[in-house]
Scaffold this motif. Structure first.
Motif, PDB file in Angstrom:
ATOM      1  N   LEU A  27       0.796  -1.218   0.000  1.00 39.67           N
ATOM      2  CA  LEU A  27       0.000   0.000   0.000  1.00 39.67           C
ATOM      3  C   LEU A  27       0.834   1.275   0.000  1.00 39.67           C
ATOM      4  N   LYS A  37      -4.276   9.128  -2.794  1.00 33.26           N
ATOM      5  CA  LYS A  37      -5.378   8.514  -2.058  1.00 33.26           C
ATOM      6  C   LYS A  37      -5.793   9.386  -0.881  1.00 33.26           C
ATOM      7  N   LEU A  39      -5.136  12.732  -0.398  1.00 34.46           N
ATOM      8  CA  LEU A  39      -5.544  14.106  -0.700  1.00 34.46           C
ATOM      9  C   LEU A  39      -6.603  14.183  -1.796  1.00 34.46           C
ATOM     10  N   VAL A  41      -7.907  13.010  -5.947  1.00 38.47           N
ATOM     11  CA  VAL A  41      -7.405  13.003  -7.318  1.00 38.47           C
ATOM     12  C   VAL A  41      -7.147  14.420  -7.836  1.00 38.47           C
ATOM     13  N   GLU A  46       1.898  19.885  -6.282  1.00 41.92           N
ATOM     14  CA  GLU A  46       2.529  20.676  -5.232  1.00 41.92           C
ATOM     15  C   GLU A  46       1.936  20.319  -3.858  1.00 41.92           C
ATOM     16  N   ARG A  49       3.140  17.041  -2.767  1.00 44.76           N
ATOM     17  CA  ARG A  49       4.538  17.043  -2.337  1.00 44.76           C
ATOM     18  C   ARG A  49       4.643  17.594  -0.909  1.00 44.76           C
ATOM     19  N   GLU A  53       5.941  15.607   2.347  1.00 46.09           N
ATOM     20  CA  GLU A  53       7.063  16.136   3.123  1.00 46.09           C
ATOM     21  C   GLU A  53       6.665  16.232   4.593  1.00 46.09           C
ATOM     22  N   VAL A  82     -11.343   9.128   4.563  1.00 44.19           N
ATOM     23  CA  VAL A  82     -12.745   9.322   4.225  1.00 44.19           C
ATOM     24  C   VAL A  82     -13.515   9.834   5.432  1.00 44.19           C
ATOM     25  N   ARG A  84     -12.131  11.026   8.230  1.00 39.53           N
ATOM     26  CA  ARG A  84     -11.388  12.098   8.888  1.00 39.53           C
ATOM     27  C   ARG A  84     -11.391  11.975  10.407  1.00 39.53           C
ATOM     28  N   GLY A 273     -10.100   3.852  -1.438  1.00 43.33           N
ATOM     29  CA  GLY A 273      -8.674   4.102  -1.266  1.00 43.33           C
ATOM     30  C   GLY A 273      -8.350   4.719   0.079  1.00 43.33           C
TER      31      GLY A 273
ATOM     32  N   PRO C  81     -18.104  12.374   7.321  1.00 44.94           N
ATOM     33  CA  PRO C  81     -17.647  13.151   8.468  1.00 44.94           C
ATOM     34  C   PRO C  81     -18.238  14.571   8.476  1.00 44.94           C
ATOM     35  N   ASP C  83     -17.163  17.752   9.934  1.00 44.91           N
ATOM     36  CA  ASP C  83     -16.212  18.519  10.739  1.00 44.91           C
ATOM     37  C   ASP C  83     -16.285  19.990  10.364  1.00 44.91           C
ATOM     38  N   GLU C  89     -16.297  17.824   0.906  1.00 38.98           N
ATOM     39  CA  GLU C  89     -16.284  17.488  -0.517  1.00 38.98           C
ATOM     40  C   GLU C  89     -17.542  16.740  -0.897  1.00 38.98           C
ATOM     41  N   TRP C  90     -18.390  16.523   0.038  1.00 35.12           N
ATOM     42  CA  TRP C  90     -19.542  15.657  -0.202  1.00 35.12           C
ATOM     43  C   TRP C  90     -20.824  16.415   0.065  1.00 35.12           C
ATOM     44  N   GLU C 450     -10.865   4.817  -9.084  1.00 32.58           N
ATOM     45  CA  GLU C 450      -9.461   4.994  -8.736  1.00 32.58           C
ATOM     46  C   GLU C 450      -8.552   4.963  -9.946  1.00 32.58           C
ATOM     47  N   TRP C 453     -10.261   8.310 -12.549  1.00 35.38           N
ATOM     48  CA  TRP C 453     -10.145   9.737 -12.289  1.00 35.38           C
ATOM     49  C   TRP C 453      -8.733  10.302 -12.382  1.00 35.38           C
ATOM     50  N   PRO C 454      -7.703   9.581 -11.935  1.00 29.75           N
ATOM     51  CA  PRO C 454      -6.359  10.175 -12.094  1.00 29.75           C
ATOM     52  C   PRO C 454      -6.023  10.494 -13.551  1.00 29.75           C
TER      53      PRO C 454
ATOM     54  N   THR D 154      -5.700  -3.027  -5.684  1.00 31.38           N
ATOM     55  CA  THR D 154      -4.358  -2.538  -5.993  1.00 31.38           C
ATOM     56  C   THR D 154      -4.071  -2.590  -7.488  1.00 31.38           C
TER      57      THR D 154
END
Lengths: 310, 696, 565, 295
Positions: A27, A37, A39, A41, A46, A49, A53, A82, A84, A273, C81, C83, C89-90, C450, C453-454, D154
């Protein structure tokens, strides 16, 4: 015995270590995908990254693994992307729910299948044997999703006898567990029954049963005292393995009945994810599986004097 | 011999017929079977596998499984007909008035119940004894069957006992309720010969003490001679001859009975003087039995029109001796003289195999806490220790010993499946003790081949006979020419006297003896200079074994092959070996020529082994030596003489503390013992022939 | 909903719009949409529209008997959630939060945006300055007065890059890009709020200053991330599930993410008047749509968040259930990557277009619950929609065009789509089957999100779903303008871009529609996309649930919902 | 025990005769006969799909038709149509192809790996055995569906990936079985005979040991085929299976499961198809085991 237990626990620890490595590598080896996954798609490179970091992902892989493992051991399972919230906050209640479902299923499954299995294997080839075999082989051939859909169609939509989902919103409600347990038991009892039957039939063929019969013992005594103990050693292991299987089986059932358990948590995490939930769930599932396997081995040793006293 | 007619019959079987019902139809297992057994009498039931003797016992017990049924006749026990008896009545009889002892003691005991619990069930269920009474009675009986430390045994599980102890427990269980009739179904077949001797002795004593009637089922005529009053010979589901032991052993009338005696190698006889004469052909399958006499196709006295008419009856020929043969009057009762031509002893050639101080240890990792503390983590099983002997061209060297003596390990090292820990094996001038078979040259490999023990295991079930032999030929000749390989396969089948079309057969279409012949053909396919035969006939019926043994020797002689014959059967060894090596716990106890080993001076172990051999010859008197104790663990062998713990001639502490010296005579006869050779030489021989006017 | 008095200073364009409406030059609906966006209150707009056209304007939320008080509304919905509404986002998160905190504006069930926590808004002529007049007398649940300070605080949070709110891009005109050096000395760009972008005029008036014209400010204020939290929200942890202060009628009393959320009505009168329900229980029935049906069948839920089109036939079979629907400008398009061979071949694309029967696809894949699409991505629900001659399926023409394009024997290529929601692969399968007759052999590759979308804007040929936006130009700006941020087809046409600019600056609806007609025609002729239909959305309720209507963005407006027991 | 006559028969048995014989063998168990009949039925359906399928499996014709509804252009939807108007019977017929391609392919692939591992572990013993056994224990310690979900999420759902996942998840179990059989068979004397003539380890494993392990393995293959069929169906149900539009029984059920209460025919028939095939395989396995125990 103590040595044996220690040894088994050692093996278990080693196994978990290897599993953790596999899970981690599977994973997290690609940190880019971790960032995607976590943050989402639509984040920029930036942003990813920066996140990587901030979370120490530019450390060497083995350091990452060790700190991840350390987190795991100390109960820091990370945060669900998901939900949080910390993974442990959702994982344990969900696991408890699944445990309730699993225990109930086992409480129905074990007596039912042992009884049927013994009953069938006691007189191999008899009518009762044939009937039980046929039923068990048919139920084993029906996938859980199929029996689930039908049970709902009949008992919920058709007859209005049972609740259709098992969300337990109004508190614990046993009627909501009837259908999920039924689906689990229907699919699985055949297998355990057949194993028990085979084991019983095999024992009934052994010379020591012949000895017991020719000793002039009543049939009941032969079955209860001589056959059962030996015949139940093999099903014991099978039943312990069912716990491992149950962890799979609950996924479909929990999804079908919207039961808030471990299975749906894992499935939804996998589909979304939700990487840290997947990791935690997998590790917990494997732990339960390995632990039951260990208990099965030790129990087998206890049940079987041939191993116990050598 | 008392006239049994005057005594009270305990068991009377009349016209018994038992059949098994399978998908293929009815298979008659026993037909027209009559037997009378008086109280206190011991009757032997003898026959080869598949003759129906166990079915008779199980019919008496009314335990024929799901598909067996008594189709005719009656079995009266104390004037009650067992065949029509109700279930509950039957249950009360089983285990109390009629008890049984089984072939595999380990399997006959429930692995998950203690010995005590299993024994106590008998008095509890048959006599309504209290727990305490049952316990006491069970413990007493354990002592009765000569099991020391009976209290501890009561709490033990079956697997914690040795085979001999288990069988004693089974016997104790059978005797617990003072049965009137004891059925013994090959009670010693699974045991080593010295253990067998102890059990047989025990059975005899107990039968006398309790006055129990016995039906003793066995394939071993020697054992019957030792235990029974009367004998019934069965062939293919029918009794063919019945009479007292003396009548039957001295004057066998039925050609089959006569044939059986010709197949047995007696330790008291010489192979040159009395060669084995196998019965030709093989046992017919139940559904292929000929009309009339079942033995007719194999019989030398067959007469068409007489022997092939159905419904042949037993003929009384006097003194209770009965025979089911129409031509018994025409057959010379002394027909035992039909002998194969005696063969001269062969001159032996040069040394082919020379084993020198060979040792093979297996490391065993001890993971117990004690071992961790003492730091003796690795211990060694000394499977072979300092073996030294030689085998010459054309010579047959027998390696003798009971299970666990290390003979099979030696074979593995010799064949290169294992490598030696120490020492050397010189074969054709090269040391091969440390050369794995993969490293050996093709010539070396083909020159040293093996015949295996288990006929059901020796051939690959999924390959045809021809392809298995052919593979060896291709491997050793590296010949790929199909016709050449094929002609060589045919040649080899001819050699082992099998029809050529067996080439296309699968092993499961072959009988045990035929498989073993193929095994021999395979071993000789590469023209080996030495062949190791690991108990090649121990799993075969006597009549088949004789034929296979004869074949093996025949080929060996013709090819001047060196034969290493591994066996526990001293009768066979005496019959075929030129030289004998006696092993015990991985070490050589005694070696020398066959004559030297089979006559004093004996190593005490050799002496005990010889006395344990059942002899089916009423004229031979045998010294009884029963070994006490069990084989020591090879993990922890005695410091001194390995045999010291069981030795009947132990002279003192020296035996326990000091390894014995090897006492060698100039001829090469060597004995490893602390007792002086001269003293050993004065020991009475194990076998003495009573009558000087023996037939030979 | 709210009765807002006529606001005198309407946008200068409104009278003109009214005139056009009266003259029948624009449709009533278009008038309403544009007018409300420009600051005319909905009621006023309706009244005006009614007066102008002679129709009676009645909002869709119709009276259904006399409301009863009390009861627990059990809602089936993913419990996401709760918060920080600003970063959610939902829409599910928004729906939970919406019961506790409220937006400044709300899009009604009729597509019309109305002021909510505002009394009104007013836009400057250049659409760069927006004055928000806040509602007076609204109290926070902790007793504080709601006012300009709260709104300013929320804008501050939204525009702060540290918050990570999607509102930052909605109000991009209030921000500018700054370049900073990061730890390694590399340039890092980020957006920060313009100085003075939010001006507190008085306690109940806030003025927004934008750098560029923006028409959709009210709709953005009605979107779910724009729920207004208390000014001390950040100080109290920035988490609505913990700090439950709100202006809404309900408070969150029990909540387990992924399982349930229980809302109890607050004490006292809500500013919108009577709120009938005592409690709303959100129940997460998981991802399995059949579980929800079973829950309805056994009476475990009263209403769901949304009903998938695939659920409708089953819902209709269960007695006592009502499936409510509303058309939307939500859609999905199958689009070619026009820069990649063979899709750079316009003839080929046109051949494909000719093979499509939009209505048939709508029927098969969406059970006819929507409006057929016209391959230009402007919806009849948009105020600036221009009606073009309908597209017709013509297989022969398609074959001919395909042959002309150089593929007389047909052509085979991959068609990528995402595996859920189910109507998407269903639509794609219907397309695949339909175009086969014309010689297009499509290999449908259904992939999970998954995977999809990328690379969503990267596939040579794929199907993408699009949500609805207020104006006809909004999606084209994103998706078909040269270099547009979401230009997945890589379509680039200077003429089209110029028309887009022109339309953006044109407020006059008729003028705008004229431009739009050209715009639509260009895209349609270039056959960049296959847009099978505009889909409706659905919500199922039991018969007991009264006063409910579907909101096009599936927002839960439960203040006036009641249970008939 | 000998089952056949020793007399007669001189010609070498041909492959055809062997096959005929092994089929004749099956007759000994009625259970095996029924199982074989079901499996053969579905195999024929799969092979003859283009001939017997009344409609194109992906053709969208008339949505929500109940069973026996006449089709607009002639013919009849015997089992009705689904929500996209596709004939369910045709989809089941074509779906049998998917199932009977992927399940055997996956099982075969798992067997290839598992048998090799099992042979090596059981025959070579030592460190090879330790390593392979540990690896398989690790994989087997994953609850199997979780393993599938992990792998599929995966590497993504596709036919090939299902095969890979099944191989990965099943090979260790097969290895255990094979290893157990090999541990028994390696002590057979014909193996010793091969060793004493210096045969290579792989020759012994593949030619001496493997053919004799086939009995239990054939039984296991049947069971595993059934299990893999259910697994593929379940993965389809969870949305991780073979992607549409290729008809796949599990996927068919999954697609319409929301409609099942209202249109049972859409779910019943694919469920029956999958259950009957699995039942056939289970019965066949049962019968084969019964026959092997008799000998």
């Amino acid at each position: 015995m103590a040595i044996l237990i220690l040894k088994r626990i050692g093996t278990m620890a080693l196994m978990m270590l290897v599993v953790s490595l596999i899970v981690f590598l599977l994973l997290e080896i690609d940190k880019e995908s971790v960032a995607v996954k976590v943050l989402g798609v639509f984040t920029t490179e930036e942003q990813r990254r920066l996140w990587l970091e901030a979370n120490g992902y530019f450390e060497p892989l083995y350091l990452r693994y060790f700190s991840w493992l350390a987190g795991f051991v100390t109960g820091d399972l990370g945060e669900s992307t998901v939900f949080r919230v910390p993974v442990s906050e959702i994982l344990w209640p969900r696991l408890a729910n699944t445990a309730i479902l699993g225990v109930l299923a086992m409480l129905v499954l074990i007596p039912l299948s042992l009884l049927l299995g013994v009953f069938a294997g006691m007189r191999e080839g008899s009518l009762q044997d044939r009937a039980i075999s046929v039923v068990s082989i048919i139920t084993t051939s029906v996938p859980e999703f199929a029996s689930g859909i039908f049970l709902v169609a009949v008992f919920v939509v058709g007859l209005h006898l049972l609740p259709g989902t098992s969300t337990m919103i109004e508190g614990f409600d046993l009627t909501q567990l009837v259908l999920p347990v039924a689906v689990l038991v229907i699919y699985d009892f055949g297998y355990v029954t057949r194993m028990t039957r085979a084991s019983m039939a095999e024992v009934m063929m052994t010379p020591y049963i012949r000895t017991a019969v020719l000793k002039g013992l009543p049939f009941r005594r032969v079955i209860v005292r001589h056959a059962l103990r030996n015949a139940l050693i093999a099903p014991f292991t099978v039943i312990m393995l069912q716990i491992n299987w149950l962890l799979s089986g609950v996924i479909v059932v929990e999804l079908l009945f919207a039961y808030k358990g471990f299975g749906t948590l894992l499935l939804e995490a996998a589909l979304n994810g939700d990487i840290f939930v997947i990791e935690a769930c997998t590790m917990v599932a494997v732990f339960v599986a390995v632990a039951t396997q260990t208990i099965a081995d030790l129990g087998y040793t206890l049940l079987n004097p041939r191993i116990r006293f050598t | 011999m008392e006239n049994h007619m005057t005594r009270q019959p305990l068991l009377e079987i009349e016209n018994l017929a038992v059949s098994y019902f399978t998908r293929a139809g009815e298979i008659p297992a026993v037909a027209d079977f009559n037997l009378r057994l008086d109280a206190g009498e011991a009757v032997g039931l003898v026959g080869e596998s598949g003759c129906g003797k166990t079915t008779v016992a199980m019919a008496i017990m009314r335990y024929l499984g799901g598909n067996g049924r008594i189709v005719d006749g009656s079995i009266r026990f104390q004037d009650r007909d067992l065949t029509t008896m109700g279930k509950e009545e039957l249950r009360q009889l089983r285990g109390s008035a009629i008890a049984m002892v089984y072939q595999e003691p380990m399997a006959a005991l429930n692995p998950s119940m203690t010995i005590g619990a299993q024994l106590m069930e008998v008095p509890r269920f048959h006599d309504g004894a209290t727990h305490a009474e049952a316990y006491e009675r069970s413990r007493e009986l354990l002592a009765d069957v000569k099991l020391a430390d009976s209290a501890r045994l009561m709490a033990a599980y079956p697997h914690q006992l040795s085979g001999g102890q288990q069988q004693r427990v089974v016997i104790a269980m059978a005797l617990l309720s003072n049965p009137k009739l004891l059925l013994l179904d090959e009670p010693t077949t699974a045991l080593d010969v010295t253990v067998e001797a102890g059990i047989v002795e025990l059975i005899r004593e107990l039968a006398q003490k309790y006055g129990t009637g016995m039906l003793y089922i066995s394939h071993n005529l020697g054992l019957i001679r030792d235990t029974c009053d009367r004998v019934c010979i069965m062939y293919s589901g029918r009794a063919v001859e019945m009479g007292s032991v003396r009548q039957l052993f001295e004057q066998p009338r039925h050609p089959y009975t006569q044939g059986l005696f010709h197949c047995i190698a007696l330790p008291s006889t010489d192979k040159l003087a009395r060669p084995l004469k196998p019965i030709r052909g093989q046992l017919p399958l139940p559904h292929q039995r000929p009309p009339g006499c079942s033995f007719a196709p194999r019989c030398d006295h067959f007469a068409a029109g007489t022997c092939d008419t159905p419904g042949l009856k037993m003929h009384e020929i006097g003194g209770g001796h009965e025979v089911r043969c129409e031509r018994w009057r025409d057959i010379d009762k002394d027909a035992v003289t039909v002998t194969a031509p005696a063969e001269a002893a062969q001159a032996v050639g040069e040394e082919v195999i020379s084993v020198n101080d060979l040792s093979k240890y297996y490391a065993v990792r001890d993971r117990s806490v004690a071992a961790m503390i003492t730091r003796r983590r690795v211990r060694y099983v000394k499977a072979n220790e300092s073996l030294t002997f030689t085998a010459r061209e054309g010579e047959t060297v027998a390696i003798v010993g009971e299970s666990g003596c290390g003979k099979s390990t030696f074979a593995k090292v010799l064949m290169g499946l294992e490598t030696a820990t120490d020492g050397a094996i010189e074969f054709q001038g090269k040391d091969i003790a440390n050369t794995d078979v993969q490293q050996r040259s093709r010539k070396q490999v083909s020159a040293l081949q093996m015949v295996f023990q288990n006929p059901f295991d020796t051939l690959n079930p999924s390959q045809s006979v021809g392809s298995q032999i052919g593979r060896v030929i291709r491997k050793f000749d590296s010949s790929t020419d199909r016709s050449k390989v094929r002609s060589r396969v045919v040649e080899l089948l001819d050699l082992v006297k099998l029809p050529r079309d067996f080439m296309h057969r699968r092993p499961r279409q072959l009988s045990g003896g035929q498989k073993q012949r193929v095994g021999i053909a395979r071993a000789f396919a590469g023209n080996p200079s030495a062949v190791v035969a690991d108990e090649p006939v121990s799993a075969l019926d006597v009549s088949v074994a004789a034929a296979v043994t004869a074949l093996l020797l025949d080929i060996q002689r013709r090819n001047r092959t060196t034969l290493l014959f591994i066996s526990h059967d001293l009768g066979v060894v005496r019959y075929l070996a030129d030289r004998v090596v006696v092993m015990y716990l991985g070490r050589v106890m005694e070696q020398g020529t066959t004559e030297e080993v089979f006559s004093p001076p004996y190593h005490p172990y050799t002496e005990a082994l010889l006395s344990a051999v059942p002899v089916a010859d009423t004229r031979v008197r045998k010294k009884r030596i029963i070994l006490e104790g069990t084989l020591p663990s090879p993990l922890n062998p005695p410091k001194g003489c390995p045999f010291a713990s069981r030795c009947q001639r132990k002279i003192g502490d020296i035996c326990d503390t000091t390894p014995p010296p090897v006492l060698a005579s100039p001829s090469g006869h060597a004995i490893a013992c602390h007792i002086a050779l001269a003293e050993l030489a004065e020991v009475e021989p194990v076998f003495t022939v009573e009558q000087a006017d023996a037939a030979e | 909903m709210s009765d807002t008095p006529w606001w005198k200073h309407t946008h200068p364009a409104v009278p003109e719009l009214a005139e056009q409406l009266r003259d029948g030059k624009i449709k009533r609906r278009d008038f309403l949409r544009t007018a409300t966006l420009l600051g005319v209150s909905a009621t006023a707009a309706y009244t005006l529209a009614g007066r102008l056209t002679g129709e009676t304007a009645i909002p869709r939320a119709v009276a259904q008997g006399s409301p009863k008080k009390g009861g627990n509304l059990r809602v089936s919905m993913f419990v996401k959630p709760v918060d920080d509404p600003a970063i959610s986002e939902w829409s599910e998160t928004g729906n939970l939060a919406r019961q506790v905190v409220e937006p400044l504006a709300q899009v009604g069930t009729d597509f019309v945006t109305r002021p909510y926590l505002m009394e009104s808004w007013q836009a400057s002529e250049d659409l760069k300055t927006w004055t928000l007049k806040l509602r007076q007398g609204v109290k926070w649940s902790n007793g504080d007065d709601f006012g300009a300070e709260d709104v300013a605080f929320n804008f501050e949070r939204w525009l702060d890059p540290a918050t990570g709110s999607s509102n930052q891009s909605r109000f991009a005109g209030m921000t500018h890009v700054v370049t900073k050096k990061d730890a390694e000395g590399k340039d890092v760009e980020s957006r920060v709020a313009n100085e003075g972008a939010v001006e507190i005029v008085d306690a109940h008036t806030v003025r927004l200053h934008l750098a560029n014209a923006e028409l959709a400010v009210p709709e953005s204020l009605g979107d779910y991330p724009a729920l207004i939290v208390h000014r001390h929200f950040s100080d109290e942890g920035g988490d609505l599930s913990k700090s439950r202060v709100g202006t809404g009628p309900f408070e969150l009393t029990d909540y387990a993410v992924g399982e349930r959320a229980v809302m109890r009505r607050r004490e006292g009168q809500h500013w919108t008047g009577d709120v009938y329900l005592d409690q709303i229980t959100y129940i997460d029935t998981g991802g399995d749509k059949s579980a929800e049906i079973a829950a309805f069948a056994s009476g475990q839920i009263d209403i769901n968040d949304r009903t998938g089109v695939e659920q409708i036939p089953a819902m209709q079979q269960i007695p006592g259930l009502i499936v409510h629907d509303t058309p939307t400008a939500q859609t999905g398009v199958a689009r070619f990557k026009v820069t990649e061979a063979p899709f750079d071949n316009k003839k080929l694309r046109q051949a494909f277009q000719a093979a499509i029967d939009h209505a048939r696809i709508l029927d098969l894949a969406y059970q006819n619950n929507g409006i057929p699409g016209e391959d230009h991505h402007v919806s009849p629900a948009h105020p600036d929609y221009a009606e073009l001659p309908p597209l017709k399926q013509d297989i022969e023409l398609s074959k001919k065009l395909l042959a002309e394009a150089g593929y007389p024997d047909g052509i085979e290529f991959d068609f990528v789509c995402v595996n859920s929601p189910q109507w998407e692969p269903n639509t794609c399968q219907a397309i695949v089957e339909m175009v086969r007759a014309a010689g297009f052999r499509l290999n449908l590759k259904v992939t999970p999100g998954e995977t999809y979308w990328p690379r969503w804007d990267d596939w040579p040929y794929s199907f993408t779903s699009w949500t609805h936006r207020a104006l006809g130009t909004q999606v084209p700006n994103l998706a078909y303008r040269s270099g547009g941020v979401w230009n997945e087809s890589s379509y680039s046409n200077p003429e089209y871009d110029a028309l887009l600019d022109q339309a953006g600056g044109t407020i006059d609806v008729n003028e705008r529609i004229k431009i739009m007609a050209k715009l639509e025609k260009i895209l349609q002729d270039d056959a960049v996309i296959t847009q099978p239909f505009w889909r409706s959305v659905f919500v199922t309720t039991t018969e007991k649930v009264k006063g409910f209507a579907v909101q096009p963005s599936l927002e839960h407006h439960y203040n006036k919902v009641w249970l008939d027991t | 025990m000998m089952t056949e006559q020793v007399v007669g028969e001189t010609a070498p048995p041909s492959v055809v005769r062997q096959t005929v014989r092994s089929i004749g063998y099956l007759k000994e168990s009625p259970v095996a006969v029924i199982g074989t009949a079901i499996v053969v039925f579905w195999s024929l359906v799969a092979i003859l799909a283009p001939l017997i399928s009344p409609f194109e499996p992906t053709a969208t014709i008339l949505p929500f038709a109940r069973p026996l509804t006449p089709a607009p252009d002639g013919g009849r939807f015997l089992l009705g149509t689904d929500q996209l108007g596709r004939d369910i019977l045709s989809r089941i017929i074509w779906g049998s192809r998917t199932v009977l391609i992927y399940a055997p392919l996956a099982t075969f692939s798992a067997y290839l790996v598992g048998v090799m591992m099992g042979l090596a572990a059981g025959y070579l013993r030592g460190s090879t055995d330790s390593v392979l056994s540990f690896v398989s224990n690790v994989i087997l310690s994953f609850p199997v569906l979780i393993l599938y979900i992990l792998i599929i999420t995966t590497i993504g759902p596709s036919g090939l990936n299902v095969v890979i996942a099944v191989t990965f998840a099943s090979a260790p179990g097969i290895m255990r079985i094979v290893r157990g059989l090999v541990l028994d068979l390696r002590n057979r004397e014909y193996v010793a005979a091969a060793q004493t003539r210096g045969e290579s380890a792989w020759y012994i494993m593949l030619c001496e040991i493997l053919p004799n392990a086939r009995g239990p393995l054939v039984v296991d293959i049947c069971l595993r085929l059934g299990y893999v069929t259910i697994t593929i169906g379940t993965l389809g149900f969870l949305g991780l299976g073979l992607p549409p539009p290729r008809p796949d029984w599990g996927g068919m059920v999954s697609d319409i499961r929301a409609l099942a209460p209202a249109f049972p025919h859409m779910a019943v028939f694919p469920c029956l198809a999958i259950s009957s095939l699995v039942l056939g395989l289970n019965l066949l396995a049962d019968g084969l085991r019964e026959i092997s125990l008799r000998d």
